[in-house]
Design a protein around this motif. Structure first.
Motif, mmCIF file in Angstrom:
data_model
loop_
_atom_site.group_PDB
_atom_site.id
_atom_site.type_symbol
_atom_site.label_atom_id
_atom_site.label_comp_id
_atom_site.label_asym_id
_atom_site.label_seq_id
_atom_site.Cartn_x
_atom_site.Cartn_y
_atom_site.Cartn_z
ATOM 1 N N VAL A 34 0.844 -1.204 0.000
ATOM 2 C CA VAL A 34 0.000 0.000 0.000
ATOM 3 C C VAL A 34 0.879 1.254 0.000
ATOM 4 C CG1 VAL A 34 -1.684 1.330 1.334
ATOM 5 C CG2 VAL A 34 -1.959 -1.142 1.099
ATOM 6 N N ALA A 35 1.924 1.233 0.823
ATOM 7 C CA ALA A 35 2.853 2.369 0.864
ATOM 8 C C ALA A 35 3.522 2.564 -0.496
ATOM 9 C CB ALA A 35 3.907 2.138 1.946
ATOM 10 N N GLY A 295 -3.236 -21.400 1.421
ATOM 11 C CA GLY A 295 -3.956 -20.695 2.490
ATOM 12 C C GLY A 295 -3.422 -19.290 2.684
ATOM 13 N N LEU A 296 -2.099 -19.175 2.722
ATOM 14 C CA LEU A 296 -1.488 -17.853 2.881
ATOM 15 C C LEU A 296 -1.749 -16.977 1.656
ATOM 16 C CD1 LEU A 296 1.947 -18.687 4.559
ATOM 17 C CD2 LEU A 296 -0.137 -17.843 5.636
ATOM 18 N N ALA A 297 -1.742 -17.608 0.489
ATOM 19 C CA ALA A 297 -2.020 -16.844 -0.739
ATOM 20 C C ALA A 297 -3.437 -16.284 -0.718
ATOM 21 C CB ALA A 297 -1.822 -17.735 -1.964
ATOM 22 N N PHE A 298 -4.396 -17.090 -0.255
ATOM 23 C CA PHE A 298 -5.786 -16.631 -0.197
ATOM 24 C C PHE A 298 -5.965 -15.543 0.867
ATOM 25 C CE2 PHE A 298 -6.993 -21.118 -1.741
ATOM 26 C CZ PHE A 298 -6.826 -20.722 -3.060
ATOM 27 N N ILE A 299 -5.299 -15.728 2.009
ATOM 28 C CA ILE A 299 -5.400 -14.708 3.067
ATOM 29 C C ILE A 299 -4.735 -13.409 2.619
ATOM 30 C CG2 ILE A 299 -4.688 -14.118 5.424
ATOM 31 C CD1 ILE A 299 -4.931 -17.159 6.047
ATOM 32 N N LYS A 300 -3.593 -13.540 1.956
ATOM 33 C CA LYS A 300 -2.920 -12.346 1.437
ATOM 34 C C LYS A 300 -3.797 -11.639 0.410
ATOM 35 C CE LYS A 300 1.350 -10.687 -0.667
ATOM 36 N NZ LYS A 300 2.649 -11.043 -1.288
ATOM 37 N N THR A 304 -5.146 -7.920 0.701
ATOM 38 C CA THR A 304 -4.890 -6.987 -0.400
ATOM 39 C C THR A 304 -6.187 -6.350 -0.878
ATOM 40 O OG1 THR A 304 -2.970 -8.296 -1.096
ATOM 41 C CG2 THR A 304 -3.895 -6.771 -2.713
ATOM 42 N N LEU A 305 -7.234 -7.151 -0.963
ATOM 43 C CA LEU A 305 -8.531 -6.611 -1.382
ATOM 44 C C LEU A 305 -9.049 -5.587 -0.375
ATOM 45 C CD1 LEU A 305 -10.313 -9.841 -2.698
ATOM 46 C CD2 LEU A 305 -9.505 -7.911 -4.052
ATOM 47 N N ILE A 306 -8.927 -5.912 0.897
ATOM 48 C CA ILE A 306 -9.380 -4.971 1.936
ATOM 49 C C ILE A 306 -8.583 -3.673 1.860
ATOM 50 C CG2 ILE A 306 -9.545 -4.591 4.432
ATOM 51 C CD1 ILE A 306 -9.986 -7.631 4.720
#
Length: 504
Positions: A34-35, A295-300, A304-306
């Motif tokens: 984001v930065a 799992g980490l890819a989906f959480i990431k 990212t979407l949020i």
């Protein structure tokens, strides 16, 4: 598969504390992204308006002489008859032309520099104004003219500026401060840290929490933003490296839990279960590793979407009206002109469309992977038995039969992966240009700057790739489905679930 790790007291610390650390690392990586997205806007806007310090070029006769060659095109340029010419005359004329070109280029750059210098404000002036405003805590309660007059009365500015000029500078500083404040206050919980961190980097290197609007930016501004980039990139690299290392250990611990849990039940079974060694040794590890990485890819992707949907949503307003500027009110698509968050919907539509297409294109892959693993297991089993008894096992006809089946499966698998990869590569290449097609009317209409273009492109790519996480990992998901199917079959054979229920 999950019970042995997440429901075991022995592995609870690794399972849950490890998961927390992995999520923390993902959060930090998302924050740095984001930065970096904010940096794109500032950096590209800066290089779009460079402060020219003209470099005066000199004529290098030695190099010119070395490169000099008489050609028909050169003679045409110099308006010399190709049938009757003197070599030294051509050389002198070409030399004079080259000198004139260099002089014209130098003059053009010097003119730009002179024009810019007439309106250039020394960066120390901005620093002084920022310092004065910080000292005057009540400046928000005063009007712009009062603040500017106080600064002028102090008589400490390096340049002799008029009140109107000071007004503009103060306005620029106040606007930057307000922009930074609003950016932080309007950020969601994931973006708060990112905005705070980025603004502090700007404060450290540029003495302001947001880039000041200036007619031109000099080389020092450029280098300052490069240092800001390094302030984002270096921590990101360190955290990403730690995350990858720790994730590997986490997956291995999960494998260890699964392996010894399966062994306990498998040893109590008298039946000869086909491929049991592969299930315990290979599939258990692959399952834990793939589930952890996916799992980490989906959480990431979710993080990212949020983080990026609000950014892309707000940036969409800058492009929507220009994109549909020529739409008539009677058009069926007129509603798009006033649609909020259009870029988010486009990213979602592209990703869902790609997912559905990928599902149909690759629908046969899980079954083929499953059949292939069974053929591999049979071939490997024959070779393992042959290690102890080469006379009874690994006979030529048996090996040929098994390998023929293996070869047939692989040919089918390669064929189906072939057309699936054609679709996947085509999809990934086409979507690269989509955000630029959307932004083109706004860019050429003067609504957005290069910095906004790059910021939108990055935000769009982040959102689109997060929506497309299933497409990106489709091959891995296919492998996981195949492994899950085999392990489920193995658990049924060793009555794993029934015994677990009895024990619990």
């Amino acid at each position: 598969m999950f019970y042995s790790f997440f429901a075991s007291k022995k592995w609870a610390l690794w399972a849950y504390l490890g998961l927390f650390l992995l999520l923390l690392f993902l959060y930090l990586q998302t924050s740095f992204n984001v930065a970096l997205n904010s940096w794109y806007n500032d950096f590209y806007n800066t290089i779009q308006k460079p402060k020219i310090n003209a470099i005066v070029l000199n004529f290098d006769e030695a190099k010119f002489k070395q490169d000099f060659k008489i050609t028909p095109s050169l003679l045409r340029e110099l308006h010399i008859d190709s049938k009757d010419y003197n070599q030294s005359f051509v050389y002198e004329k070409a030399k004079a032309k080259k000198i004139q070109e260099i002089q014209n280029e130098n003059k053009q750059r010097l003119n730009i520099e002179t024009t810019q210098n007439s309106s250039y404000i020394d960066k120390d002036i901005f620093r002084q104004i920022i310092q004065i405003l910080e000292e005057q805590k009540d400046y928000k309660e005063q009007n712009l003219t009062q603040i500017s007059q106080k600064i002028k009365d102090k008589n400490i500015l390096k340049q002799n500026l008029s009140l109107d000029q000071i007004n503009l500078l103060v306005q620029s500083v106040i606007k930057a401060n307000e922009q930074a404040k609003n950016s932080f206050e309007n950020a969601n919980f994931i973006n708060k840290f990112a905005i705070y961190y980025y603004q502090n980097l700007l404060k450290y290197f540029l003495h302001t929490p947001a880039i000041l609007e200036k007619p031109f930016y000099d080389l020092q501004d450029f280098y300052s933003l490069i240092f800001v980039f390094l302030g984002i990139a270096i921590p990101y690299v360190i955290i990403a490296t730690i995350n990858i290392y720790f994730a590997s250990i986490y997956a291995f611990k999960w494998r260890e839990a699964m392996t010894f849990s399966y062994l306990k039940f498998w040893k109590n079974k008298d039946d000869n279960i086909e491929g049991s060694s592969q299930r315990i040794q290979e599939d258990a590890y692959n399952f834990s590793k793939i589930v952890e990485s996916l799992g980490l890819a989906f959480i990431k992707a979710l993080m990212t979407l949020i983080a990026f949907i609000p950014i892309l949503w707000n940036l969409s307003d800058l492009t929507t009206k220009a994109l549909f500027f020529n739409l008539d009110e009677n058009s069926s698509f007129y509603f798009l002109k006033n649609m909020d968050g259009l870029l988010v919907y486009i990213a979602l539509f592209i990703s869902l469309g790609g997912l559905i297409a990928s599902w149909f294109v690759g629908i046969k892959l899980p079954g083929l992977e499953y059949n292939n693993q069974k053929a591999e297991a049979a071939f490997r089993k024959e070779l393992v038995y042959a290690e102890d008894n080469r006379k009874e096992y690994a006979k030529n006809e048996t090996i040929i039969e098994l390998f023929t089946g293996l070869k047939f499966n692989y040919k089918r698998l390669f064929l189906h992966y072939g057309y699936f990869n054609i679709w996947l590569i085509l999809f990934e290449q086409v979507i690269v240009i989509i955000p630029f097609l959307i932004m083109a009317p706004s860019l050429f209409g003067g609504i957005i700057t290069l910095g906004i273009v790059m910021q939108i492109n990055n935000a769009f790519d982040q959102v689109r790739s997060s929506f497309s996480v299933f497409i990106t990992n489709w091959t891995t998901i296919t492998q996981l489905r195949s492994i899950y199917k085999r392990l489920k079959e193995f658990e049924i054979n060793i009555e794993y679930k029934d015994l677990i229920q009895k024990l619990s």
